[in-house]
Structure formats: C-alpha cells, structure tokens
Enzyme design. Sequence first.
Site, PDB file in Angstrom:
ATOM      1  N   ASP A 354       0.852  -1.187   0.000  1.00  0.00           N
ATOM      2  CA  ASP A 354       0.000   0.000   0.000  1.00  0.00           C
ATOM      3  C   ASP A 354       0.889   1.239   0.000  1.00  0.00           C
ATOM      4  O   ASP A 354       1.773   1.388   0.858  1.00  0.00           O
ATOM      5  CB  ASP A 354      -0.915   0.008   1.227  1.00  0.00           C
ATOM      6  CG  ASP A 354      -1.924   1.136   1.171  1.00  0.00           C
ATOM      7  OD1 ASP A 354      -3.044   0.879   0.697  1.00  0.00           O
ATOM      8  OD2 ASP A 354      -1.578   2.261   1.579  1.00  0.00           O
ATOM      9  N   ILE A 355       0.685   2.135  -0.975  1.00  0.00           N
ATOM     10  CA  ILE A 355       1.499   3.349  -1.070  1.00  0.00           C
ATOM     11  C   ILE A 355       1.184   4.263   0.102  1.00  0.00           C
ATOM     12  O   ILE A 355       0.008   4.565   0.369  1.00  0.00           O
ATOM     13  CB  ILE A 355       1.247   4.080  -2.402  1.00  0.00           C
ATOM     14  CG1 ILE A 355       1.590   3.156  -3.576  1.00  0.00           C
ATOM     15  CG2 ILE A 355       2.053   5.372  -2.489  1.00  0.00           C
ATOM     16  CD1 ILE A 355       1.247   3.722  -4.932  1.00  0.00           C
ATOM     17  N   GLU A 397      -4.701   2.380  -4.273  1.00  0.00           N
ATOM     18  CA  GLU A 397      -3.236   2.391  -4.233  1.00  0.00           C
ATOM     19  C   GLU A 397      -2.674   1.102  -3.632  1.00  0.00           C
ATOM     20  O   GLU A 397      -1.527   1.046  -3.212  1.00  0.00           O
ATOM     21  CB  GLU A 397      -2.739   3.599  -3.435  1.00  0.00           C
ATOM     22  CG  GLU A 397      -3.071   3.596  -1.953  1.00  0.00           C
ATOM     23  CD  GLU A 397      -4.413   4.211  -1.624  1.00  0.00           C
ATOM     24  OE1 GLU A 397      -4.602   4.650  -0.486  1.00  0.00           O
ATOM     25  OE2 GLU A 397      -5.302   4.242  -2.510  1.00  0.00           O
TER      26      GLU A 397
END
Length: 478
Positions: A354-355, A397
């Site tokens: 996950d960004i 994301e």
Amino acid sequence: MGHLQYVLVLDTVVSEEKNIASKIYTNTFKLVTEHYESVANSILLNDETIDAFEKGDREKLLKLTLPIYEKLRTQNPYLKIMHFHTTKSRSFLRVHQPDKFGDDLSSFRHIINKVNTDKTKQIGMEVGRYGINYRVAVPVFNHQGTHIGSFEFGIDVDYILNIFHNDYRIESIVFLNKDVFKIIHENNKDIKYKSFSKKYYVLEPEETPISNMMTSAVLSEKYSFITYKGSKYLVFAVTDMKSVMGEDIGKIVFVKNMDTYSSQIALIRDVSIALGLTLILLSFYLVRKIFNYYMHSVNNYQSQLEIKNRSLSKLSNIDHLTRIYNRRSIERALSKELSRAKRYSKPLSIIILDIDNFKKINDTYGHNAGDKVLKHMAKMVSAMIRESDYFGRWGGEEFLLIATETSIKEALIIAEQIRLAIENHHFTEPEKVTCSIGIAQFYNHDSVTSLVAHADSALYLAKNKGKNRVEKYDETID
C-alpha cells in the site's frame, strides 16, 4: 442429380457461413461486455471515487473520472457514455456531458432501473435520444456494502459493426423499427435512411447499393442471394435486436461476397448437368475441392476469431491504468494457487503493498501525478518478480503479489527488496515515495478471504508502526 448436388453444397456453405457469423456476433458482444465490466470495476475500486459519489460531490467525481473517460475514448472513439446514476435512476453525472444532470430517467432507462432494483450487473441494447448503445451497467456500493447508485458505459452499436467489417470482412446493414427510429431521429437529423417496409427503416451507410436491391423478404427468409455488378452476395439476418425489456429495436443483416464459392458451386452444377452420370466422379472431386477450400476459409475465420477473443479476453483481465492484473483476475489466480498449494503441500505467501500517504500525493501534485506513481510502481515490481508469481492491482493504491512456492521467511526477503527499491527510486512528482507491506503465509485451513485478511492485518500493523516497513501476520495476535 446435378441440381441436387448444387442445392446440397449451397445449403451447406450457407449454413456454415451463418454459423460462423453467429459465433462472431455472440463472442464479440461477450468479450466487449467483459472488457467494459472490468474497466468499470477498476474505476469503482478507487476509494475517492466512491466517497465523492456517496457525498454528492459532482465536481470532485468529474475531476477523478474525466481523465479516465478521455483515455478510454482515445482507445475506442465509439465509447459514447460514461454515466453515474442515483438509486432513484436520476442522472448524477454524465462524464461525457457533465453540464447535464439531475433529470429523471426512470420512465425509459430500464437497464438502470433493473440495476438499482436487483443490485446486479445488467447488459444489453438500449435506445437513447442520440442512438442505439450497447450498455454495460453495474451497481455501486460504498465501503459498508450499502447500495448508493449505478454506473454504466454505453458503446455505440457501430463499434460492433466495425469489428465485423474490419476483422472479419463481413458487411452489415441495420434495419430499425420505425417507432424506435423516431426517438433517435429527433436529435440526429443528419442520419441517412429510407423506408424499407411497413415496420422498418434501413440506415444508409455512405455507399449501400446492395440495400437498394433488397426486398422486405430478406428479413424473414432463411437467406437470399443478390447479384450486383457481376458479383453474388449472400444476405441473411444474423440477429433480432431486442431491448432489455424484450422490445423490438430492429435487425442486423449480414452481407457476404460469395463469388469464390458460387463460381465453383455453379461449375459443379454445370458439369454435372452437361455430362451426366459419366462425370459424377469428377463432380465429387470438385465438391471435395470446394469443401477443402471452404474449410480453409472457415479455419481462417476461426483463427481470426480466436485471436480477437484472446485480445479482448486479455483486456478483461488487465487493470486499464497499470496494465497489470486487475482484482478479478488476481482473485482467480489466488484461488487456483491455493488449491495447488493444498494438493501438493507447497508453501504459498501473499504480499500486500500500500502506497504511503497516497491521498496527499493526489491532493498536492494532482491525480495525473498519482496515476504516474501507480503505473511506475506497477512496472517496477513487475520487473522484480518471478514468472511463476502473480502481481495485480487490488484496489486504489493497493497491490497484491502472489508468491508461489514461497515460505513466509522467503516472502519477507522479497518484500524488503521491493520496499527498498521503491524508497530509493526517484519518482519526479513527488520525488520520494514509500510503501507499507503486509505478508501472510497460506495454511491448509485458509481460504482466499482469510489469507487476504491476514495480510491486511499485517499491513495495518505496518501502517501503525510508522509506515515504510514490512510486517508479517502473526496468528498469536488474533
């Protein structure tokens, strides 16, 4: 005898042509549906898109979705409609015409009514004010699973007809029910048409000399032949166009040049009649010859159809932005690999990335910059994994990597390599990007749902410990 052979060969050739055309028609619609359903699901995975729709923030929703629509339009100019609707079948946002919204569509948009009532995907032809569109409509749910409206794509039916022409060399002519045509013609006065029968108008493409020679019987007969400028054409109705409510929209008629076949069929007939029984063997040879030639053509058609099917099928499995697997295909791969791991007692781990602070990236640099980060990250990770692994966009994301035949210890090494590569990479806008990663290993009691939930728990732990780190799932914490 010669005439009977002629009729037999002719009926067989025509039957095969119609069979191939029917397969092409059915498969083309099926694969177009799968592609746009996949794109719709990908769009609705974006948390910001769902939040904007649920909160009624039309301006933000347009900002999020207009770039996607414009990109899809460059890929397919026949995409005419991208539309969000409320649960009451009112227009919330026409991405293709954003200044027009709020109108009640419940009296004539039956597909949208059905999506909102049944809360399931609906597909089919539907007549609108500006033409006939093939609609792919899906329900929209918020993060709690509450139904908040519907979303649809509308593809001009000419897109399908062009596929027939460009990929399979089959010309098509559209006959529209006169009542349906009146609705379309009110907003499209430049449409070329003529009355064909009491019930139908025929739409006139730029050059349709063959349609001028047709009679109304072509819509009811099994098939017809028309001779034009010395060439023979097979004409037959491939399908009745029906709305989602079963109403008659019109018919699609296929036109196929049959010179190659008809000249050889006629030769068989003439030879057989002229020479009689003594040359029956020769006629059988010619029958065999034409069938060999014809089967070669059939195989060519089927090869073209398979290539097109593979191409469209691939599109339906790929996330349109990052060009890696979409959620549906990565879930399918995970289910398959879980079964394989159980059967052969092989280790299997999944890695969820996950960004970090992605919303801040979008807010600071704009959604185009955010999209570039997603695409760049997908490309980086794809280059680092093995051919036996699967990597896809899980949502927004978030990405999911299936590491086959990999223990949790090995997965930690892979995840740390990915995390460091992203941390040390120069991303332009923003310059630095980091990600948090959660890992879980498959055990025999796990399902797809439980395994993903375990990796999610580890990801949550990584976020809570300050982000930009890797954490593994620990069963003792649950």
